[in-house]
Design a protein around this motif. Structure first.
Motif, PDB file in Angstrom:
ATOM      1  N   GLY A  55       0.784  -1.233   0.000  1.00 45.75           N
ATOM      2  CA  GLY A  55       0.000   0.000   0.000  1.00 45.75           C
ATOM      3  C   GLY A  55       0.811   1.277   0.000  1.00 45.75           C
ATOM      4  N   ALA A  56       2.111   1.168  -0.239  1.00 42.40           N
ATOM      5  CA  ALA A  56       2.965   2.365  -0.214  1.00 42.40           C
ATOM      6  C   ALA A  56       2.752   3.243  -1.436  1.00 42.40           C
ATOM      7  N   VAL A  57       2.449   2.615  -2.586  1.00 45.84           N
ATOM      8  CA  VAL A  57       2.209   3.365  -3.821  1.00 45.84           C
ATOM      9  C   VAL A  57       0.978   2.808  -4.520  1.00 45.84           C
ATOM     10  N   THR A  58       0.429   3.616  -5.423  1.00 44.26           N
ATOM     11  CA  THR A  58      -0.702   3.198  -6.247  1.00 44.26           C
ATOM     12  C   THR A  58      -0.203   2.905  -7.661  1.00 44.26           C
ATOM     13  N   TRP A  59      -0.727   1.843  -8.278  1.00 42.67           N
ATOM     14  CA  TRP A  59      -0.263   1.450  -9.601  1.00 42.67           C
ATOM     15  C   TRP A  59      -1.372   1.583 -10.628  1.00 42.67           C
ATOM     16  N   ALA A  60      -1.073   2.285 -11.733  1.00 48.21           N
ATOM     17  CA  ALA A  60      -1.945   2.318 -12.902  1.00 48.21           C
ATOM     18  C   ALA A  60      -1.284   1.448 -13.969  1.00 48.21           C
ATOM     19  N   GLU A  61      -1.925   0.328 -14.313  1.00 46.07           N
ATOM     20  CA  GLU A  61      -1.316  -0.681 -15.189  1.00 46.07           C
ATOM     21  C   GLU A  61      -1.530  -0.326 -16.661  1.00 46.07           C
ATOM     22  N   ARG A  62      -0.731   0.598 -17.157  1.00 48.61           N
ATOM     23  CA  ARG A  62      -0.830   1.040 -18.551  1.00 48.61           C
ATOM     24  C   ARG A  62       0.345   1.958 -18.858  1.00 48.61           C
ATOM     25  N   LYS A  63       0.439   2.400 -20.112  1.00 49.75           N
ATOM     26  CA  LYS A  63       1.455   3.365 -20.488  1.00 49.75           C
ATOM     27  C   LYS A  63       1.073   4.756 -19.975  1.00 49.75           C
ATOM     28  N   VAL A  64       2.075   5.575 -19.694  1.00 49.86           N
ATOM     29  CA  VAL A  64       1.821   6.910 -19.170  1.00 49.86           C
ATOM     30  C   VAL A  64       1.194   7.784 -20.255  1.00 49.86           C
ATOM     31  N   ALA A  65       0.313   8.690 -19.832  1.00 43.31           N
ATOM     32  CA  ALA A  65      -0.374   9.606 -20.743  1.00 43.31           C
ATOM     33  C   ALA A  65      -0.198  11.038 -20.256  1.00 43.31           C
ATOM     34  N   GLU A  66      -0.425  11.980 -21.145  1.00 42.96           N
ATOM     35  CA  GLU A  66      -0.244  13.392 -20.799  1.00 42.96           C
ATOM     36  C   GLU A  66      -1.122  13.805 -19.625  1.00 42.96           C
ATOM     37  N   THR A  67      -2.336  13.275 -19.565  1.00 44.93           N
ATOM     38  CA  THR A  67      -3.259  13.652 -18.491  1.00 44.93           C
ATOM     39  C   THR A  67      -2.801  13.162 -17.121  1.00 44.93           C
ATOM     40  N   ASP A  68      -1.855  12.211 -17.071  1.00 46.25           N
ATOM     41  CA  ASP A  68      -1.355  11.746 -15.778  1.00 46.25           C
ATOM     42  C   ASP A  68      -0.622  12.850 -15.017  1.00 46.25           C
ATOM     43  N   VAL A  69      -0.140  13.853 -15.742  1.00 41.08           N
ATOM     44  CA  VAL A  69       0.594  14.948 -15.096  1.00 41.08           C
ATOM     45  C   VAL A  69      -0.351  15.858 -14.317  1.00 41.08           C
ATOM     46  N   ASP A  70      -1.613  15.910 -14.725  1.00 43.50           N
ATOM     47  CA  ASP A  70      -2.571  16.810 -14.087  1.00 43.50           C
ATOM     48  C   ASP A  70      -2.674  16.528 -12.591  1.00 43.50           C
ATOM     49  N   GLY A  71      -2.467  17.547 -11.783  1.00 36.83           N
ATOM     50  CA  GLY A  71      -2.584  17.421 -10.331  1.00 36.83           C
ATOM     51  C   GLY A  71      -1.317  17.010  -9.621  1.00 36.83           C
ATOM     52  N   ALA A  72      -0.287  16.613 -10.364  1.00 33.94           N
ATOM     53  CA  ALA A  72       0.975  16.197  -9.734  1.00 33.94           C
ATOM     54  C   ALA A  72       1.803  17.416  -9.337  1.00 33.94           C
ATOM     55  N   TRP A  73       2.514  17.294  -8.235  1.00 33.87           N
ATOM     56  CA  TRP A  73       3.450  18.335  -7.798  1.00 33.87           C
ATOM     57  C   TRP A  73       4.845  18.079  -8.356  1.00 33.87           C
ATOM     58  N   LEU A  74       5.125  16.825  -8.647  1.00 38.99           N
ATOM     59  CA  LEU A  74       6.444  16.435  -9.125  1.00 38.99           C
ATOM     60  C   LEU A  74       6.285  15.205 -10.012  1.00 38.99           C
ATOM     61  N   VAL A  75       7.099  15.145 -11.079  1.00 41.64           N
ATOM     62  CA  VAL A  75       7.044  14.030 -12.011  1.00 41.64           C
ATOM     63  C   VAL A  75       8.429  13.411 -12.141  1.00 41.64           C
ATOM     64  N   HIS A  76       8.481  12.072 -12.076  1.00 40.24           N
ATOM     65  CA  HIS A  76       9.718  11.342 -12.338  1.00 40.24           C
ATOM     66  C   HIS A  76       9.512  10.482 -13.575  1.00 40.24           C
ATOM     67  N   ALA A  77      10.264  10.783 -14.626  1.00 43.53           N
ATOM     68  CA  ALA A  77      10.191  10.013 -15.864  1.00 43.53           C
ATOM     69  C   ALA A  77      11.294   8.965 -15.840  1.00 43.53           C
ATOM     70  N   ALA A  78      10.930   7.710 -15.617  1.00 43.59           N
ATOM     71  CA  ALA A  78      11.917   6.638 -15.458  1.00 43.59           C
ATOM     72  C   ALA A  78      11.523   5.406 -16.252  1.00 43.59           C
ATOM     73  N   THR A  79      10.992   5.619 -17.452  1.00 42.49           N
ATOM     74  CA  THR A  79      10.664   4.483 -18.311  1.00 42.49           C
ATOM     75  C   THR A  79      11.918   4.040 -19.055  1.00 42.49           C
ATOM     76  N   ASP A  80      11.803   2.953 -19.817  1.00 43.53           N
ATOM     77  CA  ASP A  80      12.934   2.477 -20.613  1.00 43.53           C
ATOM     78  C   ASP A  80      12.916   3.048 -22.028  1.00 43.53           C
ATOM     79  N   ASP A  81      12.063   4.052 -22.253  1.00 54.14           N
ATOM     80  CA  ASP A  81      11.940   4.686 -23.570  1.00 54.14           C
ATOM     81  C   ASP A  81      12.312   6.164 -23.452  1.00 54.14           C
ATOM     82  N   PRO A  82      13.477   6.582 -23.977  1.00 51.33           N
ATOM     83  CA  PRO A  82      13.895   7.987 -23.873  1.00 51.33           C
ATOM     84  C   PRO A  82      12.874   8.961 -24.462  1.00 51.33           C
ATOM     85  N   GLY A  83      12.207   8.559 -25.536  1.00 50.64           N
ATOM     86  CA  GLY A  83      11.205   9.424 -26.141  1.00 50.64           C
ATOM     87  C   GLY A  83      10.028   9.676 -25.218  1.00 50.64           C
TER      88      GLY A  83
END
Length: 200
Positions: A55-83
């Motif tokens: 229960g330490a983190v919540t998981w959304a099982e899908r690829k990240v989307a632009e709308t995921d940024v909405d409401g965030a205070w900080l974003v960490h981009a750590a996928t295996d795709d530089p693009g």
């Protein structure tokens, strides 16, 4: 030029994109520091699965989307795709949200310091110019040895109850499964990111 700050992330939404070991370290530290961490990734490594299970983190099982940024205070981009990482940081910048690009520090608007924690003090090192992870890790390790040696007086100067800043304690991904109290911070400027065992 990079300005080093201690951020109070307690109770604030943070987005971590990616399901590998780097994302696990970042998510674990942020969750331990009190952030409301959402991990977005199609698959998770074992460490992240443990964080989700407890229960330490919540998981959304899908690829990240632009709308995921909405409401965030900080974003960490750590996928295996530089693009994808670059796009996520661009989306964050458009919303004036700080972002860390784990694959290319120059593409984000923030950097994760290499840290060591002693006696309630978090000492962090980041680059002020071009990222140099090996150099910053070496500087952090040297500071760690100095603080461990006992040559630095680490006794508290402020009486209990006095006002002070808050910074996360750091640690590995498993630390997020237990409770941690915040601590004041001493932050030193040096040069980049590094994550040896027992430090961030």
């Amino acid at each position: 030029m990079t300005t080093l700050l201690g951020l109070d992330v307690t109770g604030r939404p943070v987005l971590v994109a990616g399901g590998g070991p780097v994302a696990a370290r970042r998510a674990g530290v942020l969750a331990a520091d009190g952030a409301l961490v959402t991990v977005v990734a199609p698959r998770l490594c074992e460490d992240l699965r443990r964080l989700v299970a407890c229960g330490a983190v919540t998981w959304a099982e899908r690829k990240v989307a632009e709308t995921d940024v909405d409401g965030a205070w900080l974003v960490h981009a750590a996928t295996d795709d530089p693009g994808v990482n670059d796009a996520l940081c661009t989306w964050a910048s458009a919303r004036r949200v700080w972002s860390v690009n784990a694959g290319n520090g120059e593409r984000g608007t923030a950097r994760t310091p290499a840290t060591t924690v002693h006696a309630g003090l978090a000492v962090g090192v980041v680059s002020t110019g071009r990222p140099d992870p090996a150099r910053v890790a070496a500087v952090r390790d040297a500071l760690d040895l100095t603080l461990t040696s006992g040559r630095v007086d680490l006794r508290a100067r402020r009486p209990p109850g006095g006002r002070g800043g808050h910074v996360g304690r750091g640690g590995d991904g498993h630390a997020a499964c237990t409770e941690h109290e915040g601590s004041p911070a001493v932050l030193l400027v040096g040069a980049g990111a590094g994550l040896p065992t027992g430090r961030t």
